[in-house]
Each structure stands twice: as C-alpha cells, then as structure tokens.
Design an enzyme around this catalytic site. Structure first.
Site, PDB file in Angstrom:
ATOM      1  CB  CYS A  39      -0.917   0.094   0.986  1.00  0.00           C
ATOM      2  SG  CYS A  39      -2.109   1.206   1.349  1.00  0.00           S
ATOM      3  CG  ASP A  41      -0.630   4.117   5.387  1.00  0.00           C
ATOM      4  OD1 ASP A  41       0.138   4.725   6.082  1.00  0.00           O
ATOM      5  OD2 ASP A  41      -1.878   3.912   5.537  1.00  0.00           O
ATOM      6  NE  ARG A  43      -0.594   4.852   8.817  1.00  0.00           N
ATOM      7  CZ  ARG A  43      -1.787   4.617   9.110  1.00  0.00           C
ATOM      8  NH1 ARG A  43      -2.275   4.793  10.422  1.00  0.00           N
ATOM      9  NH2 ARG A  43      -3.019   4.203   8.225  1.00  0.00           N
ATOM     10  CG  HIS A  95      -1.645  -1.096   5.876  1.00  0.00           C
ATOM     11  ND1 HIS A  95      -2.076  -0.164   6.775  1.00  0.00           N
ATOM     12  CD2 HIS A  95      -1.663  -0.692   4.689  1.00  0.00           C
ATOM     13  CE1 HIS A  95      -2.493   0.568   5.998  1.00  0.00           C
ATOM     14  NE2 HIS A  95      -2.251   0.441   4.738  1.00  0.00           N
ATOM     15  CB  CYS A  98      -5.777  -0.415   4.606  1.00  0.00           C
ATOM     16  SG  CYS A  98      -5.405   0.292   2.918  1.00  0.00           S
TER      17      CYS A  98
HETATM   18 ZN    ZN Z   1      -3.537   1.204   2.946  1.00  0.00          ZN
END
Ligand code: ZN
Length: 218
Positions: A39, A41, A43, A95, A98
């Site tokens: 992803c 993302d 993080r 993750h 999400c």
């Molecule tokens: Zn995500």
C-alpha cells in the site's frame, strides 16, 4: 523542502561511512530477489519494515495494495521484475487499518479514487456472506484487509507473467502478508503459491483460516 535535501546529504554520507563501496556497487546493477506490492500508506515503508537495503527489494505501491488486471503500471512492474530481474518472490503485503479498505467498506465519496476502490468493494462482496454481522467495524475492516491480500495474491497468480514463468520452470513464489502498524510486525497469511495447481487449495485454506480467526474473536 530544504530539510529534505539536508536529510538526503546526511543519509548518503552515513551510508558511505558504513559501506564505502555501497553506491559504486548499486550503480553497476540491481539484483533484488523480491518484488513487494504494498500500500502507498506512508506508515508502511517497504524496505524498512523488512530490513532490506536499496537494491534488495523491487517495489510497487498503490492505494490498498491492489493487483488489477487492467493496471498497466502494476503489470509492467511485475513483468520487468519477473522476466528481467528474475525475482524469486512476489510479496503482496496489506496492512491493518488501511484507509483505502476503510473508504471502500464505508463507501466514502473521495473523488477519482472511488473508482479504484471499487476493486476493494468487489473483494468485500465475494466474502460478504461470511463477514460477521454486527461485528465491530474496525474488526471487519481488518478482516477485509486480510481477505483483500489473498485475493490480490490470486490476481498475481492469474497473470500470464507468473503463469508463463511457471511454465518455463522459473521458480517464483507469490506470498500474502499483512503488516501491523500498531506493533511493526508482519504476519504471514499462509497464502504462498509456487505452482498453478496450488492456487485453489491454498486460497481456500487461507480464506477459511481468516474467517475462523475473526469469527472466534468477534
Ligand atoms: Zn493502506
């Protein structure tokens, strides 16, 4: 922006101090054994969470770690990674929590990205009958995060890129993992596939195990 350039200079210097031939070596070639599909993302930084250095992990990231068969970008990355870099492992990693999965499940209207997230809604519909009614919303979203990973592993395995690799005897294993932002740990969803005839059984076992785990804890 100045701060980023300063951090970059510091990083390059530290890297060189640790390993004086580091950049010289990278310049010559990259020989990653792994393709990471994860992803976007912020993080979930792919290299860092598996402790790999530049040159060791080929990476494709998009919102909600999707493998969509009309996505030329993802398919091009896969084709290059498998046919030219000859990666031995393709890892689809989702993750928990999400935002893409959450937006899809809650049917939020966010704009253009709604179209992309329809692919996540498809995953939800496939498993709808098994999702626990009245369960805590965050738990349902995490369950769909896991189910989404195993569906994307199947999507990787269905491509001609992987099928052709297997046909010519090139060893490639496709894996499904999920990362916990809360503890920094990766979990294996037992969705590792090395041959075409494994897809069905491994998928059904992984899906059953996810459902059972969430049914027990909800
Ligand atoms: Zn995500």
């Amino acid at each position: 922006m100045k701060e980023l350039f300063e951090k970059n200079v510091a990083w390059a210097a530290a890297q060189k101090e640790k390993d004086p031939s580091f950049f010289e070596r990278l310049l010559k070639q990259q020989t990653p054994e792994y393709l990471w599909i994860g992803c976007s993302d912020s993080r979930v930084p792919a290299n860092e969470i598996v402790g790999l250095m530049p040159g060791e992990l080929f990476v494709h990231r998009n919102v909600a770690n999707m493998v969509v068969h009309s996505d030329l970008n993802c398919l091009s990355v896969m084709q290059y990674a498998v046919e030219y870099l000859k990666v031995k492992h393709v890892i689809v990693s989702g993750h928990y929590g999400c935002g893409g999965v959450r937006a899809a499940v809650l049917k939020q209207h966010l704009g253009l990205i709604d179209y992309w997230l329809l692919n996540v809604q498809d995953v939800q519909y496939i498993h709808q009958a098994y999702l626990t009614d009245g369960a805590d919303q965050d738990r349902v979203i995490d369950e769909i995060c896991e189910l989404n990973v195993i569906e994307q592993v199947v999507n990787v395995c269905k491509t001609n890129i992987i099928r052709d690799a297997w046909t010519r005897g090139q060893p490639v294993t496709v894996h499904g993992w999920i990362y916990g932002i809360a503890d920094g740990l990766l979990r294996d969803l037992n969705m590792s596939i090395s041959r075409r005839d494994e897809i069905r059984d491994v998928y059904h076992a992984a899906a059953a195990s996810i459902r059972q785990r969430y049914a027990e804890t909800t």
